[in-house]
Design a protein around this motif. Sequence first.
Motif, PDB file in Angstrom:
ATOM      1  N   ASP A 139      19.982 -57.508 -85.115  1.00  0.00           N
ATOM      2  CA  ASP A 139      18.871 -57.560 -84.159  1.00  0.00           C
ATOM      3  C   ASP A 139      19.162 -58.534 -83.026  1.00  0.00           C
ATOM      4  O   ASP A 139      18.796 -58.294 -81.870  1.00  0.00           O
ATOM      5  N   ALA A 140      19.815 -59.648 -83.369  1.00  0.00           N
ATOM      6  CA  ALA A 140      20.049 -60.695 -82.369  1.00  0.00           C
ATOM      7  C   ALA A 140      21.224 -60.377 -81.452  1.00  0.00           C
ATOM      8  O   ALA A 140      21.189 -60.677 -80.254  1.00  0.00           O
ATOM      9  N   TYR A 141      22.278 -59.754 -81.988  1.00  0.00           N
ATOM     10  CA  TYR A 141      23.496 -59.552 -81.211  1.00  0.00           C
ATOM     11  C   TYR A 141      23.821 -58.089 -80.914  1.00  0.00           C
ATOM     12  O   TYR A 141      24.751 -57.811 -80.151  1.00  0.00           O
ATOM     13  N   GLY A 142      23.089 -57.152 -81.534  1.00  0.00           N
ATOM     14  CA  GLY A 142      23.355 -55.738 -81.312  1.00  0.00           C
ATOM     15  C   GLY A 142      24.158 -55.119 -82.443  1.00  0.00           C
ATOM     16  O   GLY A 142      25.067 -55.745 -82.973  1.00  0.00           O
ATOM     17  N   ARG A 143      23.810 -53.868 -82.804  1.00  0.00           N
ATOM     18  CA  ARG A 143      24.436 -53.225 -83.960  1.00  0.00           C
ATOM     19  C   ARG A 143      25.919 -52.960 -83.742  1.00  0.00           C
ATOM     20  O   ARG A 143      26.755 -53.193 -84.613  1.00  0.00           O
ATOM     21  N   ILE A 181      32.632 -56.748 -85.173  1.00  0.00           N
ATOM     22  CA  ILE A 181      33.019 -58.001 -85.831  1.00  0.00           C
ATOM     23  C   ILE A 181      33.308 -57.742 -87.308  1.00  0.00           C
ATOM     24  O   ILE A 181      34.302 -58.244 -87.863  1.00  0.00           O
ATOM     25  N   GLY A 182      32.455 -56.965 -87.961  1.00  0.00           N
ATOM     26  CA  GLY A 182      32.666 -56.658 -89.369  1.00  0.00           C
ATOM     27  C   GLY A 182      33.960 -55.904 -89.600  1.00  0.00           C
ATOM     28  O   GLY A 182      34.720 -56.208 -90.532  1.00  0.00           O
ATOM     29  N   GLY A 185      30.042 -45.010 -76.527  1.00  0.00           N
ATOM     30  CA  GLY A 185      29.092 -45.498 -75.535  1.00  0.00           C
ATOM     31  C   GLY A 185      27.791 -45.979 -76.140  1.00  0.00           C
ATOM     32  O   GLY A 185      26.715 -45.801 -75.564  1.00  0.00           O
ATOM     33  N   VAL A 186      27.894 -46.614 -77.331  1.00  0.00           N
ATOM     34  CA  VAL A 186      26.691 -47.124 -77.985  1.00  0.00           C
ATOM     35  C   VAL A 186      26.202 -48.354 -77.238  1.00  0.00           C
ATOM     36  O   VAL A 186      26.953 -49.307 -77.019  1.00  0.00           O
ATOM     37  N   LYS A 187      24.954 -48.311 -76.817  1.00  0.00           N
ATOM     38  CA  LYS A 187      24.365 -49.449 -76.107  1.00  0.00           C
ATOM     39  C   LYS A 187      23.641 -50.351 -77.094  1.00  0.00           C
ATOM     40  O   LYS A 187      22.768 -49.912 -77.829  1.00  0.00           O
ATOM     41  N   ASP A 188      24.033 -51.612 -77.093  1.00  0.00           N
ATOM     42  CA  ASP A 188      23.403 -52.571 -77.995  1.00  0.00           C
ATOM     43  C   ASP A 188      22.007 -52.918 -77.508  1.00  0.00           C
ATOM     44  O   ASP A 188      21.802 -53.233 -76.332  1.00  0.00           O
ATOM     45  N   ARG A 234      16.722 -57.694 -79.893  1.00  0.00           N
ATOM     46  CA  ARG A 234      15.336 -58.153 -79.885  1.00  0.00           C
ATOM     47  C   ARG A 234      15.275 -59.582 -79.377  1.00  0.00           C
ATOM     48  O   ARG A 234      15.981 -60.458 -79.862  1.00  0.00           O
ATOM     49  N   ALA A 235      14.414 -59.809 -78.408  1.00  0.00           N
ATOM     50  CA  ALA A 235      14.321 -61.146 -77.816  1.00  0.00           C
ATOM     51  C   ALA A 235      13.833 -62.178 -78.820  1.00  0.00           C
ATOM     52  O   ALA A 235      14.202 -63.355 -78.755  1.00  0.00           O
ATOM     53  N   ASP A 236      12.983 -61.726 -79.770  1.00  0.00           N
ATOM     54  CA  ASP A 236      12.423 -62.673 -80.739  1.00  0.00           C
ATOM     55  C   ASP A 236      13.231 -62.750 -82.027  1.00  0.00           C
ATOM     56  O   ASP A 236      12.812 -63.380 -82.997  1.00  0.00           O
ATOM     57  N   ALA A 237      14.407 -62.093 -82.063  1.00  0.00           N
ATOM     58  CA  ALA A 237      15.213 -62.107 -83.283  1.00  0.00           C
ATOM     59  C   ALA A 237      15.723 -63.516 -83.563  1.00  0.00           C
ATOM     60  O   ALA A 237      16.123 -64.245 -82.656  1.00  0.00           O
TER      61      ALA A 237
END
Length: 464
Positions: A71-75, A81-82, A186-189, A192-195
């Motif tokens: 949520d904080a950095y994008g799927r 990274i994983g 072309g997946v757009k991350d 969430r601002a409140d994550a």
Amino acid sequence: MPQTMTGRERTILAIAVLASFVAFLDGTVVNVALPAISDELGGGLTTQQWVVDAYLITLGALILVAGSVADAYGRAFVMRIGLIGFGITSVAIALAPTAEFLIISRALQGAAGAFLVPSSLALITSTFRGAAQGRAIGIWTAMTTTAMIAGPILGGLFVDFLSWRLVFLINVVPIAITLWLLSRAGVKDSRRADAAIDWLSAALCTLGLGLMVFALIEQPRLGWTSPAIWVPLVVGAGLFATFLVRQRFARHPILPLDLFRVRNFWTGNVATTFIYGALALNGFVVVVYLQQGAGLPATLAGLASLPVTILLILLSSRAGALAGKWGPRLFMTVGPITMGAGALLLLTVSQAFDYWWQVLPSMILMGLGLALTVAPLTSAILGAIETERSGIASAVNNAVARVAGLVTIAMLATIVGGQLDLEGFHRAAVVTAAMMVAGGLVSWAGIRNPKAPADEGQESRNAA
């Protein structure tokens, strides 16, 4: 008529399947390679336990925080990274000069793996809607299940004809393909601002579990009176208790304790603890004993549990459909008890080993019981929680299953009496059966079948 997928949808589904396949494949190839690893690097049963548990510690602890990180950095970013982390640690494991280096690398691999499966499913749920989403998840499940078949067979072939080290390089190619597809999709991350990420909770959970597991694994060698055992056990228990307390008051808990107020959710997770702890014990003991005790080559040891996987694939969807019609309680009771009976059949294994009469009947019953259990158990747990919280509910149940296996493997030396000879193998079979039966009885006592719509309508009319 099902709607045809677009090219982009097919690409995203392929990414989700490959990313999850990597994690599932690694989990199934390792047990076959354990005897060869301990033969080359030393450490015996203790090394074998740590190779499995180092991975499960970080996987089980960090899978809870994976959703917050995504949520904080994008799927897509988290998946990259994983994948990169999983690939690097796989190479490190293959090159490991010592058992200690391998175990540390396995722990880091588990941390990378914790972000693969949740982010894969998140990609599917954010791309597909309605019936298309159900179809996509069905394809994802079917394809990733093939890792359960491919893993032991590939692992056995590599161990017997090449090297156990190459077992850990099997996933490098699918990782490279997945990263390439991810760059083209072309997946757009979306972030969430409140994550918020509760790294302190993740650290408390990981350290607490790690210290307790260290004590359980090393206790048979050092004894309970050794400060090297009871100090980590006490400190680990304290850290884990602090983690649980923090979840009650944290603004963004990684383990929402209020979920456990729902009867089917907490009962289902107690059943999961017994059932998946028993499955981890059985999977470890059977494949290792068949090599070290019965003298089978790694390939045949890997093939030994193939009937379980085949029956699971053939019957699981049917059991899920029937559980949807009749409710999960009966299936969650009969399934684990059937697996318990299958475990007891392993008591027929003797020095005069015969797979067809001593092991195969057990595998058939285990497969039937597992097919009756998996889908109803999942639907009972997730169906008890509102849809918008199904992601965290799934992560919690996944973590419970991993930690159950983690603790069971940590206690292996105590269960088998110090060494995995024929007597130890029989003791493990009895413990497996007892845990399975306990899971079935917990389900019968605690699970409640959801009311059918007709029943709810009748109650409404009666209330009126």
